[in-house]
Scaffold this motif. Structure first.
Motif, mmCIF file in Angstrom:
data_model
loop_
_atom_site.group_PDB
_atom_site.id
_atom_site.type_symbol
_atom_site.label_atom_id
_atom_site.label_comp_id
_atom_site.label_asym_id
_atom_site.label_seq_id
_atom_site.Cartn_x
_atom_site.Cartn_y
_atom_site.Cartn_z
ATOM 1 N N ILE A 1 5.047 4.968 -5.449
ATOM 2 C CA ILE A 1 5.689 4.721 -7.032
ATOM 3 C C ILE A 1 4.509 5.556 -7.695
ATOM 4 C CG2 ILE A 1 5.433 3.442 -8.571
ATOM 5 C CD1 ILE A 1 7.169 0.875 -7.087
ATOM 6 N N LYS A 2 3.122 5.361 -6.856
ATOM 7 C CA LYS A 2 2.027 5.851 -8.419
ATOM 8 C C LYS A 2 2.092 7.477 -8.880
ATOM 9 C CE LYS A 2 -1.806 2.817 -9.026
ATOM 10 N NZ LYS A 2 -3.109 2.662 -7.899
ATOM 11 N N ASN A 3 3.033 7.717 -7.883
ATOM 12 C CA ASN A 3 2.897 9.461 -7.571
ATOM 13 C C ASN A 3 4.471 9.790 -7.578
ATOM 14 O OD1 ASN A 3 0.145 10.113 -7.078
ATOM 15 N ND2 ASN A 3 0.305 9.002 -4.718
ATOM 16 N N ASN A 4 5.405 9.291 -8.914
ATOM 17 C CA ASN A 4 6.922 9.676 -8.563
ATOM 18 C C ASN A 4 6.888 9.258 -9.771
ATOM 19 O OD1 ASN A 4 9.447 9.737 -7.975
ATOM 20 N ND2 ASN A 4 9.312 10.298 -5.236
ATOM 21 N N LYS A 5 7.890 9.996 -10.753
ATOM 22 C CA LYS A 5 8.359 9.608 -11.902
ATOM 23 C C LYS A 5 9.263 9.204 -12.442
ATOM 24 C CE LYS A 5 8.405 14.391 -13.502
ATOM 25 N NZ LYS A 5 7.573 15.091 -12.681
ATOM 26 N N PHE A 6 10.278 9.342 -10.804
ATOM 27 C CA PHE A 6 11.818 9.176 -10.504
ATOM 28 C C PHE A 6 11.883 7.612 -9.933
ATOM 29 C CE2 PHE A 6 11.264 13.667 -9.970
ATOM 30 C CZ PHE A 6 11.312 14.166 -10.776
ATOM 31 N N VAL A 7 11.396 6.596 -9.309
ATOM 32 C CA VAL A 7 11.572 5.118 -9.130
ATOM 33 C C VAL A 7 10.230 5.093 -9.210
ATOM 34 C CG1 VAL A 7 12.688 6.222 -6.486
ATOM 35 C CG2 VAL A 7 9.867 5.567 -6.498
ATOM 36 N N GLU A 8 11.192 3.150 -10.350
ATOM 37 C CA GLU A 8 10.042 2.373 -10.578
ATOM 38 C C GLU A 8 9.503 1.659 -9.682
ATOM 39 O OE1 GLU A 8 10.460 2.633 -14.984
ATOM 40 O OE2 GLU A 8 12.067 1.114 -14.113
ATOM 41 N N GLU B 1 1.360 -1.178 -0.426
ATOM 42 C CA GLU B 1 0.012 0.157 -0.256
ATOM 43 C C GLU B 1 1.309 1.186 0.201
ATOM 44 O OE1 GLU B 1 -3.208 1.622 2.998
ATOM 45 O OE2 GLU B 1 -3.343 -0.250 2.844
ATOM 46 N N LEU B 2 1.996 1.639 0.396
ATOM 47 C CA LEU B 2 2.731 2.745 1.001
ATOM 48 C C LEU B 2 3.238 2.679 -0.334
ATOM 49 C CD1 LEU B 2 3.898 4.543 2.174
ATOM 50 C CD2 LEU B 2 5.540 3.550 3.826
ATOM 51 N N ALA B 3 4.206 1.281 -1.082
ATOM 52 C CA ALA B 3 4.881 1.588 -2.042
ATOM 53 C C ALA B 3 4.254 2.071 -3.299
ATOM 54 C CB ALA B 3 4.908 -0.427 -2.198
ATOM 55 N N GLU B 4 3.213 1.446 -2.916
ATOM 56 C CA GLU B 4 1.573 2.383 -4.240
ATOM 57 C C GLU B 4 1.434 3.298 -4.052
ATOM 58 O OE1 GLU B 4 -1.529 -1.066 -5.527
ATOM 59 O OE2 GLU B 4 -2.127 0.462 -5.050
ATOM 60 N N LEU B 5 1.341 4.063 -3.091
ATOM 61 C CA LEU B 5 0.995 5.518 -3.024
ATOM 62 C C LEU B 5 2.412 6.321 -3.358
ATOM 63 C CD1 LEU B 5 0.145 5.948 0.429
ATOM 64 C CD2 LEU B 5 -0.900 6.686 -1.973
ATOM 65 N N GLY C 1 7.354 19.172 -2.987
ATOM 66 C CA GLY C 1 6.788 19.029 -2.997
ATOM 67 C C GLY C 1 6.998 17.017 -3.250
ATOM 68 N N PHE C 2 5.471 16.421 -3.636
ATOM 69 C CA PHE C 2 5.429 15.075 -2.935
ATOM 70 C C PHE C 2 7.652 14.035 -3.726
ATOM 71 C CE2 PHE C 2 4.024 10.479 -3.505
ATOM 72 C CZ PHE C 2 3.020 10.578 -2.156
ATOM 73 N N GLU C 3 7.202 14.767 -4.883
ATOM 74 C CA GLU C 3 8.182 14.636 -5.847
ATOM 75 C C GLU C 3 9.664 15.092 -5.677
ATOM 76 O OE1 GLU C 3 6.400 14.691 -9.102
ATOM 77 O OE2 GLU C 3 7.264 12.778 -9.570
ATOM 78 N N GLY C 4 9.722 16.002 -3.994
ATOM 79 C CA GLY C 4 10.748 15.803 -3.711
ATOM 80 C C GLY C 4 11.615 17.450 -4.930
#
Ligand SMILES: *Cc1c(COP(=O)(O)O)cnc(C)c1O
Length: 457
Positions: free
Chosen positions: A127-134, A121-125, A273-276
């Motif tokens: 990865i779905k909202n961060n383009k820097f990590v897959e 659940e935390l990983a999905e939150l 921001g969410f993506e730092g």
């Protein structure tokens, strides 16, 4: 009083009445007693060195509780808090959503050493909202995340040397507890007893904001550099804002030399921001590390990268990394609850606007009074620097003698009910729980304290 408040809102901080001077010390007896006891148990009486108040007056305050933007110490003093547990508490202390989620999850047990749905659940939150990590891996601290990211970069590139910057902190892992020697490009000198010289020799230390230095480092150590590691925005030794253009230069020179760019976003991740900071600059680091905010106040760190790079981590790949309590369900719960709040639309805009208004109003006051103070700020991070330089971008730009002024400021602020980190090299954090009213109160206390600091200038 009301009249002057109105003036503050209108931005005429220069007209503020001169303060009544130094305030008497608050009662700190219980904290002092607890500190005496603690010294029997822990080196310096603490479990992390900066907590020991070595750079400021008095002994550490022992905190009893926190709620919203407030903390209370063992003597019952109440403070508006800008330390926020050193960054994690972006929603403020004891946020009901975080507390409720943690309480709910705790009922099922504390740790299993087996996978749980909460990790997904935390990983999905994230990865779905961060383009820097897959793909990501959770750890239990920022230090661990960075240590693992370094090992991954070495394992992935097959190279050993790391370039780090003077003035960046990356936790207490051996190869990063190094400081610059003399000269532009130097092997690190260990900055802690117990770190073998040979480890430090694998770390090259250069100044921030200096293209020639990084260029020279890559020339001197051609084909030996696994990674360049930098804090998203260096915020552990003052707030050393880097030019976007310089960060893009780093990105390119890493690519040219087949070295990975590691962004240590343990402070800046989910803060700017969410993506730092990566999104803030518009660059794409190869590996990012997170900590602090990600755990909602519980011990969580994380590193992540493309699926291809992360494929080198055990058990898929040959880079070993593990943790008995990694992905701990209670800690995941806190992270899920906190990050969910951060994803609400407008969250960062509101927080960052509030923080910059706060920082800029202090700056206006200092400027109007001709005080040698600069309030550097980005997002909801701010740093009070006793300087007249318009920019401070490298560790060398900081005048160590200015810290004497910080000591006075710190004492005056505590005596006026404001808690900030006990060192002039530390930044402050505004949280979503700081309302306009408390920020006004804090601002007034800061302005009065500055009058005391500069009284005999
Ligand atoms: C705090 C911090 C760390 C270390 O994290 P811990 O959780 O204290 O181990 C690493 N890097 C940066 C940029 C930090 O601010």
């Amino acid at each position: 009083m009301l009249e002057s408040l109105k003036k503050m809102f209108s931005g005429n901080e220069g007209d503020m009445p001169v303060s009544t001077g130094s305030k008497p010390d608050i009662s700190r007896e219980k904290s002092a007693e607890l500190y005496e006891k603690a010294k029997n148990y822990f080196p310096g009486g603490v479990n992390s060195p900066v907590r020991a108040f070595k750079s400021v007056y008095g002994t550490p305050l022992f905190i009893q509780k926190g709620d919203g933007c407030f903390v209370w110490d063992a003597d019952g003093n109440q403070f508006i808090d800008f330390c926020g547990s050193w960054g994690p508490l972006i929603l403020g202390h004891n946020h009901p959503k975080v507390r409720d989620k943690v309480t709910e999850v705790m009922q099922n047990g504390m740790s299993f050493g087996a996978p749980t749905a909460l990790e997904n659940e935390l990983a999905e939150l994230i990865i779905k909202n961060n383009k820097f990590v897959e793909k990501i891996r959770f750890t239990s601290s920022g230090t661990e995340a960075v240590m693992s990211a370094i090992r991954l970069a070495r394992g992935y590139t097959g190279k050993d040397k790391i370039i780090k910057f003077e003035g960046c902190y990356h936790g207490h892992t051996d190869s990063l507890l190094v400081k610059a020697g003399s000269g532009l490009v130097t092997f690190g000198e260990t900055s802690s007893a117990g770190v073998p010289k040979s480890f430090a020799q694998e770390t090259i230390v250069i100044p921030l904001n200096d293209k020639d230095a990084i260029k020279a480092a890559f020339e001197q150590f051609k084909d030996e550099v696994a990674a360049v590691i930098i804090e998203g925005i260096p915020a552990n030794n003052g707030l050393l804002m880097q030019d976007v253009e310089y960060i893009k230069y780093l990105e390119n020179i890493c690519k040219e030399n087949k070295a990975l760019l590691i962004f240590d976003e343990v402070i800046t991740g989910f803060r700017l921001g969410f993506e730092g900071a990566a999104a803030h600059y518009g660059v794409k680091p190869d590996i990012v590390t997170y900590g602090k905010i990600i755990g909602g106040g519980l011990p969580v760190g994380m590193y992540g990268a493309s699926a291809e790079i992360m494929g080198h981590i055990s058990p898929d790949g040959g880079v070993y990394q593990a943790g008995t309590l990694s992905g701990n369900p209670v800690a995941m719960a806190a992270g899920i609850a906190q990050l969910t709040e951060l994803l609400r639309s407008g969250f960062y805009k509101e927080l960052n606007n509030k923080a910059s208004e706060f920082a800029e109003s202090i700056q206006r006051f200092a400027t109007a009074r001709n005080y040698k103070l600069k309030v550097f700020h980005v997002g909801s991070i701010f740093w009070l620097a006793f300087t007249d330089k318009d920019k401070i971008q490298s560790a060398d730009d900081i005048d160590p003698t200015s810290m004497e002024k910080f000591k006075v400021l710190h004492r005056e602020l505590l005596n006026r009910g404001i808690y900030i980190g006990p060192s002039g090299y530390e930044v402050g954090f505004v949280s979503a729980a700081h309302t306009k009213i408390e920020l006004e109160k804090a601002k007034r206390a800061i302005l009065e304290s500055l009058d005391v600091v500069f009284r005999n200038k």
